[in-house]
Design a protein around this motif. Structure first.
Motif, PDB file in Angstrom:
ATOM      1  N   SER A 127       1.168   5.676   0.343  1.00 25.44           N
ATOM      2  CA  SER A 127       0.514   6.809   0.991  1.00 25.44           C
ATOM      3  C   SER A 127       1.136   8.127   0.537  1.00 25.44           C
ATOM      4  CB  SER A 127       0.617   6.693   2.514  1.00 25.44           C
ATOM      5  OG  SER A 127       1.954   6.854   2.944  1.00 25.44           O
ATOM      6  N   ASP A 168      -3.408   4.475  -0.956  1.00 27.74           N
ATOM      7  CA  ASP A 168      -3.853   3.743  -2.141  1.00 27.74           C
ATOM      8  C   ASP A 168      -3.529   2.255  -1.978  1.00 27.74           C
ATOM      9  OD1 ASP A 168      -4.707   6.097  -3.272  1.00 27.74           O
ATOM     10  OD2 ASP A 168      -2.882   6.390  -4.463  1.00 27.74           O
ATOM     11  N   ASP A 169      -4.407   1.418  -2.534  1.00 30.15           N
ATOM     12  CA  ASP A 169      -4.237  -0.043  -2.464  1.00 30.15           C
ATOM     13  C   ASP A 169      -4.084  -0.508  -1.023  1.00 30.15           C
ATOM     14  OD1 ASP A 169      -4.289  -0.210  -5.288  1.00 30.15           O
ATOM     15  OD2 ASP A 169      -2.155   0.237  -5.386  1.00 30.15           O
ATOM     16  N   ARG A 170      -4.907   0.055  -0.149  1.00 27.24           N
ATOM     17  CA  ARG A 170      -4.830  -0.296   1.276  1.00 27.24           C
ATOM     18  C   ARG A 170      -5.140  -1.781   1.470  1.00 27.24           C
ATOM     19  NH1 ARG A 170      -7.497   3.199   6.231  1.00 27.24           N
ATOM     20  NH2 ARG A 170      -7.607   1.541   7.804  1.00 27.24           N
ATOM     21  N   GLU A 227       0.848  -1.183   0.000  1.00 26.01           N
ATOM     22  CA  GLU A 227       0.000   0.000   0.000  1.00 26.01           C
ATOM     23  C   GLU A 227       0.885   1.235   0.000  1.00 26.01           C
ATOM     24  OE1 GLU A 227      -2.425  -0.768   3.395  1.00 26.01           O
ATOM     25  OE2 GLU A 227      -0.847  -0.324   4.834  1.00 26.01           O
ATOM     26  N   ASN A 266      -6.118  -5.769  -1.790  1.00 23.31           N
ATOM     27  CA  ASN A 266      -5.792  -4.339  -1.941  1.00 23.31           C
ATOM     28  C   ASN A 266      -6.961  -3.579  -2.562  1.00 23.31           C
ATOM     29  OD1 ASN A 266      -2.868  -5.790  -2.591  1.00 23.31           O
ATOM     30  ND2 ASN A 266      -2.674  -3.925  -1.364  1.00 23.31           N
ATOM     31  N   ASP A 280      -9.029   2.258  -1.532  1.00 21.14           N
ATOM     32  CA  ASP A 280      -8.227   3.449  -1.249  1.00 21.14           C
ATOM     33  C   ASP A 280      -8.955   4.226  -0.154  1.00 21.14           C
ATOM     34  OD1 ASP A 280      -6.684   2.670  -3.405  1.00 21.14           O
ATOM     35  OD2 ASP A 280      -7.468   4.210  -4.760  1.00 21.14           O
ATOM     36  N   ARG A 321     -12.235   4.636  -2.925  1.00 22.29           N
ATOM     37  CA  ARG A 321     -12.321   3.705  -4.070  1.00 22.29           C
ATOM     38  C   ARG A 321     -12.511   2.293  -3.544  1.00 22.29           C
ATOM     39  NH1 ARG A 321      -9.119  -0.193  -6.598  1.00 22.29           N
ATOM     40  NH2 ARG A 321      -7.612   0.086  -4.899  1.00 22.29           N
ATOM     41  N   ARG A 374      -8.983   7.993   2.396  1.00 29.63           N
ATOM     42  CA  ARG A 374      -8.516   9.351   2.662  1.00 29.63           C
ATOM     43  C   ARG A 374      -8.857   9.691   4.115  1.00 29.63           C
ATOM     44  NH1 ARG A 374     -11.226  12.353  -1.021  1.00 29.63           N
ATOM     45  NH2 ARG A 374     -12.961  12.706   0.429  1.00 29.63           N
ATOM     46  N   GLU A 401      -3.630  10.141   2.285  1.00 25.41           N
ATOM     47  CA  GLU A 401      -4.246   9.280   1.274  1.00 25.41           C
ATOM     48  C   GLU A 401      -3.477   7.956   1.221  1.00 25.41           C
ATOM     49  OE1 GLU A 401      -4.191  11.393  -2.391  1.00 25.41           O
ATOM     50  OE2 GLU A 401      -5.466  13.028  -1.670  1.00 25.41           O
TER      51      GLU A 401
END
Length: 790
Positions: free
Chosen positions: A552, A579-581, A550, A613, A616, A652, A618, A577
C-alpha cells in the motif's frame, strides 16, 4: 462536563508500538495526552500529526450495545459493522471495516500491543469476504477505559496489517475505582432479548507502587428472525408454499469474558506490567432449510417434514502480555515484553444428517476446529535528544520476533464422510473438516524498526519512521512513513502524512479448505462450493497462482481548526492505493467445474474458489469531525458531528487465467458480483449527529445516524439493486443519585429497516433484507441499565 460520544484527536503517527499498561483516564478534550503511536510522553491530541478518534468508556456504554464492534460502529463515521446472517461462522463472528478497506487491513492493539487474529475465515457473501480479522467482541466492554482509533496507515510503526489504520484498546487501570451494572433489553418485534451483568474493580498494590484492575461480564442473547414464507414455484428442493422455513437474524449467544490490567514498580528504574483477557462464547446460528422431498439432501425417514440445520460455534479466546520496563542511566528507556494470544473455534452441526450415510445417519456432528496462536517478543529503546530545538527530539528503536500458528483440525467421521458418491457427503448445513484438508501450519518473522519525532519550532513538528520485516514464507519487506504538522496560529494547523505499508497473506488464507452451501441470486437451488488453497493442484487447474503480500501507499492531508472557544473542527482527506490486494475469487460454478472436480476425485461439490492477488484498489475519502460544548440550563450541552465519505475503486484486474476459458469453462476469476462487493458493498457516506445534555442528576442523549446507500451487483445485471440511505435515531435518559445511575434507552427509535430485496434477490421471497445493510435488519431495540460506581 460529561464525555462526548465521539472525541476527535490527532495522532503522532510515526513511532513504533510499545504502549505500556498504565493508569489512564477518559479522554475528554484535545488537551488529553495520547499513548497510541508515540514515545513522546506529553504529546496531546491537539499537537499530533495524524487523525485519531478517542471513544471513552462512557461513550461506549452510551451506545446501548454489549458488543465492542457495534459500539465503535455507532460512534465512528469511518467504521462499518454489518450484521450478516446465514453465512456459516461469519454469522457468529462478524468483521468490521475501517474506511471501506478489508477488515484484516486494520491492526488491533490492546494497551499498545498487537492483538491476535480470529481463527475464522469469512467466506460467504459478506463485507470482508476472504478476511480473517481480529474478533473485537472477545474484549469485554467492562474492561475498557477508552479506545483510540488511528485513521492512517501505520505499517512502519506496527508492521503488517496496519494499512487502513489502528484500533488501540486501552484497559482500565485506576486503583480504588470500580463499578457493577446489569442491563436488559429486547427488540420491538418481541425477540432478541439481551441481558448483561458486568463489573470492574481496581486495587492498589504495595501502597502506591502498583495497581491491579479486574473486569468481567456475562452476556446472554436470544436469536432474532426476520425470515418470510416461501413465495416461489413449488419444487422438491423448496419449502411448501407459504411455509416460513428459515431463521434469518442475530444468533443465540451465551458468553462470558474477563480481563485484568496490572503494573508494579519494582524499583526506581524498573517496573513490571501485565494484562490479559479470557473470553468464552457459545453461539448458535442457522443454515439453509433442507426440503422434505429433496432427493440429495434429506432422508425422509429421519426428517419427514424437512429440517433446518443449526450451526453451533464455541469460541475460546485467551490473551496475556507481560513485560518489564525501566531506564538505562538518565538517557534511555527500555521495554521488554512477551505477548501470547490464542483463539480456538469449534464447529458443531445439529438438527442435521449426512445424506451419504443414509437412514442410519446421526443427526448431530462435531465438525472440527480452527485455531490461531500468536507469540511475540519485543524489545524497545527510546530516549530524548537535545538538539537545541523548541523541545527535545524523541528517538525510538526496537526489534520484534513473532511466531504465528494456524491449525485446522478434523471433525468426527460422519461430519465429512461420503460413502455414497451419488449423494453429497458431510453434515448438511456445515460439513466437517476431513483429515486430508486439515493440518497445522506456522511461520516466523522478525522486524527491526526506528522512528524520530521532533518539534522543530513552536509551529512546526515532523516525524519519520521505518520498519524492516522478514517472513520465512514470503521474504522481506520494508515500509516507511513521513508526517508533519504546522500551526499557523493557535486556531489553525495543517497536517499531513505519506506512508507505505504491506500485509502478508494470513496462514488461514493460504491453507484453509472447506465446503460451504451458497445461494446465488436468481438461482433457486444452493451450490456446494469448496474453498481450495491457491497452492493446491485443483486451484491451479482453475488458474491460481502463488499468493504474495499486498502493498500500500497512503497519503493524507488535514486541517485542525479551533475557530471559537470549545469548538474543534478537523477535516482530513486520504488516498490509499493497495497493489496485489488479496481477494477470494468469484464462485466458479457450472457443469464443467463439476466434471473437473469429479475427475480429481471430489464428488458432491459443484463449485470452487481460491485466494488471489488479482486486483489493485484505490480508496479516497474525507473525514470531518466537529465538537462543541456550551453551558445550558444549569448544566452542559456537548454536541458532536462526524461525516465520512469513502470511495473505493478497483483500478486493475489481472487478465483472466487461460484455465478458466478452456476445457469447457467460461468463467471470470473476479466477476461483477465481487467487484460490486468491494466497490459498492458499504455505504460511501455516513453522518453522525449527537448531543448530550448533562445536569446535576440527569443526562439526556440523542444521536442521529445517516447511513449512505449500498449496492449489490448480481451475475445478471437486471438484478442489480441499490438500497437507499437511511436515518436511525438513538435516545437515552439517565438519572443519577449518589453512586447509582439508572438508564432507559432505545436504539433505532423509529424502527427503521433497510430497503427490501427485490424478489429476484430474496430467495423466493424468504430473505427480505440484504446482508450488506450497515445497521442490520432487526428494528428498534429498547433497554434499561442499572449501574453502581465508586
Amino acid at each position: 462536563m460529561s464525555p462526548h460520544p465521539l472525541r476527535l484527536a490527532l495522532l503522532a503517527a510515526l513511532l513504533p508500538a510499545a504502549v505500556q499498561a498504565q493508569d489512564t483516564r477518559p479522554a475528554t478534550s484535545l488537551d488529553n495526552v495520547i499513548v497510541t503511536g508515540t514515545r513522546v510522553s506529553d504529546r496531546t491530541v491537539a499537537e499530533s500529526q495524524s487523525p485519531i478518534d478517542i471513544i471513552t468508556s462512557e461513550a461506549l456504554q452510551a451506545t446501548g450495545t454489549t458488543e465492542l464492534a457495534t459500539a465503535l460502529a455507532r460512534a465512528l463515521p469511518s467504521l462499518n459493522f454489518p450484521r450478516p446472517a446465514l453465512t456459516d461462522g461469519t454469522s457468529a463472528i462478524r468483521p468490521a471495516q475501517l474506511r471501506g478497506l478489508a477488515p484484516d487491513q486494520v491492526l488491533v492493539l490492546v494497551n499498545g500491543k498487537r492483538r491476535h487474529a480470529s481463527s475464522l475465515l469469512n467466506l460467504n457473501g459478506t463485507i470482508g469476504r476472504g478476511s480473517a480479522p481480529v474478533d473485537l467482541n472477545t474484549i469485554p466492554l467492562a474492561a475498557i477505559e477508552r479506545v483510540e482509533v488511528l485513521r492512517d496507515g501505520a505499517s512502519a510503526q506496527y508492521g503488517s496489517d496496519a494499512i487502513a489504520g489502528v484500533v488501540n484498546v486501552v484497559l482500565k487501570g485506576a486503583p480504588g475505582t470500580g463499578s457493577v451494572s446489569v442491563r436488559h433489553g429486547r427488540y420491538s418485534a418481541g425477540d432478541g432479548a439481551q441481558t448483561q451483568l458486568a463489573g470492574d474493580a481496581g486495587l492498589a498494590l504495595g501502597g502506591d507502587r502498583g495497581f491491579l484492575h479486574l473486569s468481567a461480564q456475562l452476556d446472554q442473547q436470544d436469536r432474532t428472525n426476520r425470515a418470510r414464507p416461501f413465495a416461489g414455484t413449488p419444487a422438491a428442493t423448496q419449502p411448501a408454499l407459504g411455509q416460513k422455513a428459515f431463521v434469518i437474524g442475530d444468533p443465540e449467544v451465551d458468553a462470558g469474558a474477563a480481563a485484568f490490567n496490572a503494573g508494579f514498580d519494582i524499583g526506581d528504574a524498573l517496573a513490571l506490567y501485565a494484562f490479559g483477557s479470557i473470553s468464552n462464547r457459545d453461539i448458535t446460528s442457522f443454515a439453509f432449510f433442507r426440503a422434505p422431498r429433496n432427493p440429495t439432501q434429506n432422508i425422509p425417514s429421519i426428517y419427514p417434514d424437512g429440517f433446518l440445520p443449526e450451526i453451533n460455534n464455541v469460541s475460546r479466546d485467551r490473551a496475556i502480555v507481560a513485560g518489564l520496563k525501566g531506564g538505562l542511566g538518565e538517557a534511555w528507556s527500555w521495554d521488554l515484553g512477551f505477548n501470547h494470544g490464542y483463539n480456538h473455534l469449534e464447529f458443531f452441526t445439529r438438527n442435521t444428517l449426512n445424506a451419504s450415510i443414509g437412514a442410519d445417519s446421526p443427526t448431530a456432528f462435531y465438525d472440527g476446529a480452527l485455531e490461531t496462536t500468536q507469540n511475540i517478543a519485543n524489545f524497545d529503546l527510546s530516549r530524548q535528544l537535545d538538539w537545541g530545538l523548541a523541545y527535545p527530539a524523541a528517538l525510538a528503536v526496537g526489534v520484534e520476533l513473532r511466531n504465528e500458528k494456524w491449525n485446522q483440525s478434523p471433525g468426527e467421521y460422519g461430519s465429512y464422510a461420503q460413502p455414497d458418491l451419488s449423494r453429497p457427503g458431510g453434515a448438511q448445513g456445515f460439513g466437517g473438516f476431513a483429515p486430508e484438508v486439515s493440518g497445522a501450519y506456522s511461520r516466523d518473522s522478525h522486524a527491526v524498526y526506528a522512528s524520530l519525532e521532533a518539534d522543530v519550532s513552536e509551529q512546526f513538528s515532523a516525524g519519520i519512521a521505518g520498519r524492516y520485516e522478514d517472513y520465512d514464507d514470503f521474504g522481506s519487506q520494508a515500509s516507511g512513513k513521513l508526517s508533519a504538522r504546522y500551526a499557523f496560529t493557535d486556531a489553525v494547523a495543517l497536517r499531513g502524512t505519506v506512508s507505505s505499508g504491506f500485509r502478508a497473506p494470513s496462514l488461514a488464507q493460504q491453507y484453509f479448505q472447506t465446503v460451504s452451501t451458497v445461494f446465488l441470486a436468481g438461482i433457486p437451488d444452493p451450490f456446494e462450493i469448496r474453498t481450495f488453497p491457491a497452492s493446491s493442484a485443483v486451484a491451479q487447474a482453475f488458474g491460481a497462482e502463488p499468493l504474495q503480500p499486498e502493498e500500500s501507499l497512503s497519503y493524507s492531508l488535514g486541517l485542525v481548526l479551533q475557530p471559537a472557544d470549545r469548538l474543534y473542527v478537523t477535516v482530513d482527506a486520504y488516498h490509499i492505493e493497495v497493489d496485489d490486494r488479496i481477494a477470494l475469487s468469484s464462485n466458479l460454478t457450472g457443469n464443467a467445474v463439476r466434471a473437473l472436480l469429479e475427475s480429481r476425485g471430489i464428488f458432491g461439490v459443484n463449485g470452487g474458489r481460491y485466494f488471489t492477488n488479482a486486483i489493485d484498489t484505490r480508496t479516497q475519502g474525507v473525514d470531518v469531525v466537529a465538537n462543541y460544548g456550551l453551558d445550558l440550563g444549569g448544566g452542559s450541552l456537548d454536541l458532536t458531528a462526524g461525516w465520512n465519505y469513502t470511495d473505493t475503486e478497483i483500478t486493475r484486474i489481472a487478465p483472466n487465467p487461460e484455465e478458466l476459458e478452456s476445457a469447457g469453462l467460461d468463467l471470470e476469476r473476479i466477476d461483477r458480483t465481487e467487484i460490486g462487493r468491494i466497490e459498492d458493498g458499504f455505504p460511501n457516506t455516513k453522518l453522525l449527529l449527537s448531543g448530550t445534555w448533562s445536569l446535576a442528576s440527569w443526562n439526556f442523549s440523542l444521536t442521529g445516524t445517516r447511513y449512505g446507500s449500498v449496492t449489490t451487483r448480481q451475475a445478471n445485471p437486471v438484478n442489480d439493486q441499490t438500497y437507499g440511505a437511511k436515518w436511525l435515531l438513538d435516545a437515552a435518559a439517565s438519572w443519577k443519585a449518589d453512586r447509582w445511575t439508572l438508564t432507559l434507552g432505545a436504539d433505532n427509535v423509529l424502527n427503521e429497516y433497510p430497503d427490501e430485496n427485490i424478489f429476484a434477490n430474496s430467495t423466493n421471497g424468504q430473505f427480505p433484507y440484504s446482508n450488506l445493510s450497515p445497521f442490520g435488519f432487526n428494528g428498534a431495540f429498547v433497554y434499561g441499565r442499572v449501574a453502581y460506581a465508586w
